[in-house]
Write an enzyme that holds these catalytic residues in place. Sequence first.
Site, mmCIF file in Angstrom:
data_model
loop_
_atom_site.group_PDB
_atom_site.id
_atom_site.type_symbol
_atom_site.label_atom_id
_atom_site.label_comp_id
_atom_site.label_asym_id
_atom_site.label_seq_id
_atom_site.Cartn_x
_atom_site.Cartn_y
_atom_site.Cartn_z
ATOM 1 N N HIS A 193 50.994 33.337 -2.382
ATOM 2 C CA HIS A 193 52.280 32.653 -2.639
ATOM 3 C C HIS A 193 52.703 33.007 -4.058
ATOM 4 O O HIS A 193 52.102 32.520 -5.021
ATOM 5 C CB HIS A 193 52.032 31.151 -2.464
ATOM 6 C CG HIS A 193 53.180 30.278 -2.828
ATOM 7 N ND1 HIS A 193 53.023 28.919 -2.986
ATOM 8 C CD2 HIS A 193 54.488 30.535 -3.052
ATOM 9 C CE1 HIS A 193 54.192 28.372 -3.293
ATOM 10 N NE2 HIS A 193 55.100 29.337 -3.336
ATOM 11 N N GLY A 241 47.897 18.164 -6.414
ATOM 12 C CA GLY A 241 47.677 16.732 -6.592
ATOM 13 C C GLY A 241 48.943 15.893 -6.677
ATOM 14 O O GLY A 241 48.897 14.727 -7.079
ATOM 15 N N ASP A 288 47.733 30.600 -4.918
ATOM 16 C CA ASP A 288 48.967 30.235 -5.630
ATOM 17 C C ASP A 288 49.094 31.022 -6.924
ATOM 18 O O ASP A 288 48.458 30.706 -7.923
ATOM 19 C CB ASP A 288 48.939 28.731 -5.950
ATOM 20 C CG ASP A 288 49.338 27.910 -4.748
ATOM 21 O OD1 ASP A 288 48.659 26.910 -4.445
ATOM 22 O OD2 ASP A 288 50.337 28.261 -4.099
ATOM 23 N N GLY A 299 53.963 24.261 -8.982
ATOM 24 C CA GLY A 299 53.360 24.362 -10.311
ATOM 25 C C GLY A 299 52.009 23.686 -10.404
ATOM 26 O O GLY A 299 51.103 24.187 -11.077
ATOM 27 N N MET A 333 58.178 24.206 0.545
ATOM 28 C CA MET A 333 57.343 23.507 -0.447
ATOM 29 C C MET A 333 57.567 22.011 -0.319
ATOM 30 O O MET A 333 58.719 21.562 -0.262
ATOM 31 C CB MET A 333 57.720 23.937 -1.867
ATOM 32 C CG MET A 333 57.328 25.345 -2.270
ATOM 33 S SD MET A 333 55.577 25.602 -2.344
ATOM 34 C CE MET A 333 55.075 24.467 -3.621
ATOM 35 N N GLY A 349 45.206 21.530 -0.849
ATOM 36 C CA GLY A 349 44.295 21.784 -1.960
ATOM 37 C C GLY A 349 43.423 20.565 -2.193
ATOM 38 O O GLY A 349 42.287 20.478 -1.729
ATOM 39 N N MET A 353 54.708 32.518 -6.974
ATOM 40 C CA MET A 353 55.630 31.640 -7.709
ATOM 41 C C MET A 353 55.960 32.360 -9.012
ATOM 42 O O MET A 353 55.459 32.041 -10.097
ATOM 43 C CB MET A 353 54.974 30.277 -7.963
ATOM 44 C CG MET A 353 54.896 29.445 -6.698
ATOM 45 S SD MET A 353 53.917 27.966 -6.881
ATOM 46 C CE MET A 353 52.330 28.622 -6.356
ATOM 47 N N MET A 357 51.025 32.127 -10.196
ATOM 48 C CA MET A 357 52.040 31.491 -11.037
ATOM 49 C C MET A 357 52.210 32.291 -12.332
ATOM 50 O O MET A 357 51.230 32.781 -12.901
ATOM 51 C CB MET A 357 51.603 30.068 -11.373
ATOM 52 C CG MET A 357 51.382 29.220 -10.142
ATOM 53 S SD MET A 357 51.067 27.525 -10.634
ATOM 54 C CE MET A 357 50.509 26.874 -9.079
ATOM 55 N N SER A 397 44.147 25.668 -0.533
ATOM 56 C CA SER A 397 44.713 26.293 -1.737
ATOM 57 C C SER A 397 43.646 26.336 -2.821
ATOM 58 O O SER A 397 43.135 25.278 -3.232
ATOM 59 C CB SER A 397 45.900 25.479 -2.253
ATOM 60 O OG SER A 397 46.207 25.896 -3.577
ATOM 61 N N ASP A 455 53.398 23.128 1.682
ATOM 62 C CA ASP A 455 52.441 23.308 0.589
ATOM 63 C C ASP A 455 52.678 22.230 -0.466
ATOM 64 O O ASP A 455 53.709 22.224 -1.129
ATOM 65 C CB ASP A 455 52.701 24.708 -0.011
ATOM 66 C CG ASP A 455 51.846 25.027 -1.190
ATOM 67 O OD1 ASP A 455 51.986 26.143 -1.716
ATOM 68 O OD2 ASP A 455 51.034 24.189 -1.607
ATOM 69 N N GLY A 456 51.686 21.305 -0.534
ATOM 70 C CA GLY A 456 51.776 20.303 -1.598
ATOM 71 C C GLY A 456 51.756 18.899 -1.058
ATOM 72 O O GLY A 456 52.659 18.505 -0.317
ATOM 73 N N HIS A 502 44.805 30.133 0.750
ATOM 74 C CA HIS A 502 46.108 30.171 0.071
ATOM 75 C C HIS A 502 45.889 30.406 -1.412
ATOM 76 O O HIS A 502 45.148 29.665 -2.083
ATOM 77 C CB HIS A 502 46.836 28.836 0.301
ATOM 78 C CG HIS A 502 48.255 28.823 -0.161
ATOM 79 N ND1 HIS A 502 49.277 29.393 0.557
ATOM 80 C CD2 HIS A 502 48.808 28.304 -1.282
ATOM 81 C CE1 HIS A 502 50.423 29.212 -0.096
ATOM 82 N NE2 HIS A 502 50.170 28.549 -1.212
HETATM 83 C C1 DX5 Z 1 52.031 23.782 -6.144
HETATM 84 C C2 DX5 Z 1 50.782 24.275 -5.439
HETATM 85 C C3 DX5 Z 1 50.126 23.102 -4.739
HETATM 86 C C4 DX5 Z 1 48.794 23.419 -4.152
HETATM 87 C C5 DX5 Z 1 48.347 22.385 -3.136
HETATM 88 O O1 DX5 Z 1 52.649 24.869 -6.747
HETATM 89 O O2 DX5 Z 1 51.155 25.267 -4.487
HETATM 90 O O3 DX5 Z 1 51.018 22.673 -3.747
HETATM 91 O O4 DX5 Z 1 48.869 24.634 -3.496
HETATM 92 O O5 DX5 Z 1 48.506 21.149 -3.689
HETATM 93 P P1 DX5 Z 1 47.732 19.846 -3.162
HETATM 94 O O6 DX5 Z 1 46.532 19.693 -4.050
HETATM 95 O O7 DX5 Z 1 48.737 18.762 -3.293
HETATM 96 O O8 DX5 Z 1 47.321 20.079 -1.717
HETATM 97 ZN ZN ZN Z 2 51.358 27.659 -2.643
#
Ligand code: DX5
Ligand code: ZN
Length: 211
Positions: A65, A143, A34, A140, A135, A191, A67, A36, A7, A169-170, A32
Amino acid sequence: MIKIAPSILAADPVNLERDVRRAAEAGCDWIHVDVMDAHFVPNLAYSPDVVRRLKEITDIPLDVHLMMDRPESLLDEFLKAGASVVTLHAETGNVSGLLEKIHASGAKAGVALKPKTPAQDAMQYIEQADLILAMTVEPGFGGQKLDESVLEKIRALRDAGYKGEIEADGGISEENLQRLMDHGLSVAVMGTALFRNEDMRAAIARMHAFL
Ligand code: DX5
Ligand code: ZN
């Protein structure tokens, strides 16, 4: 083989080309992106122009993605910019017509669920969606810590007969990826765990070997 999708939210925003090339050279499967809108989620990130330029510097499929509260407002622009996968949130309303639009452009269409949104909310799309994104954090910010309750949602989607890609994701890392795969995961967005890793190539190679 599990697909690894770094990401770029965790990349250095003033060295995006450097970090995307690093991820591509490290053997990732997708990039990926993101997107937003500072409304559906309390953060703002990436325009169609960023996707357009990324498309010019890498052949790695761009997994976009959205959002966004009104994904239809920029869907055409992201498709024209070269997105290979576009994922919309089920929480924004009935996205069936938009999934058709994505398919008509030749891209793959995904439906995303926030951690607290039940698998049931994706069931109306399981014939239509190429991908369901479960998710594993509140969208948003990167980390955050993986929400373990989502593992059962992934398994529920498989138990309901979903044969397409299931992406998470996340909060994903080498430490929790195998358990996610055991529940049916096929694409892992990562990410922090990847961009903070001094040897991204070795990490991706190890995870590609997970069964
Ligand atoms: C949240 C984001 C995160 C990012 C990856 O909206 O979509 O999930 O892509 O996050 P980490 O750093 O936790 O892999
Ligand atoms: Zn994402």
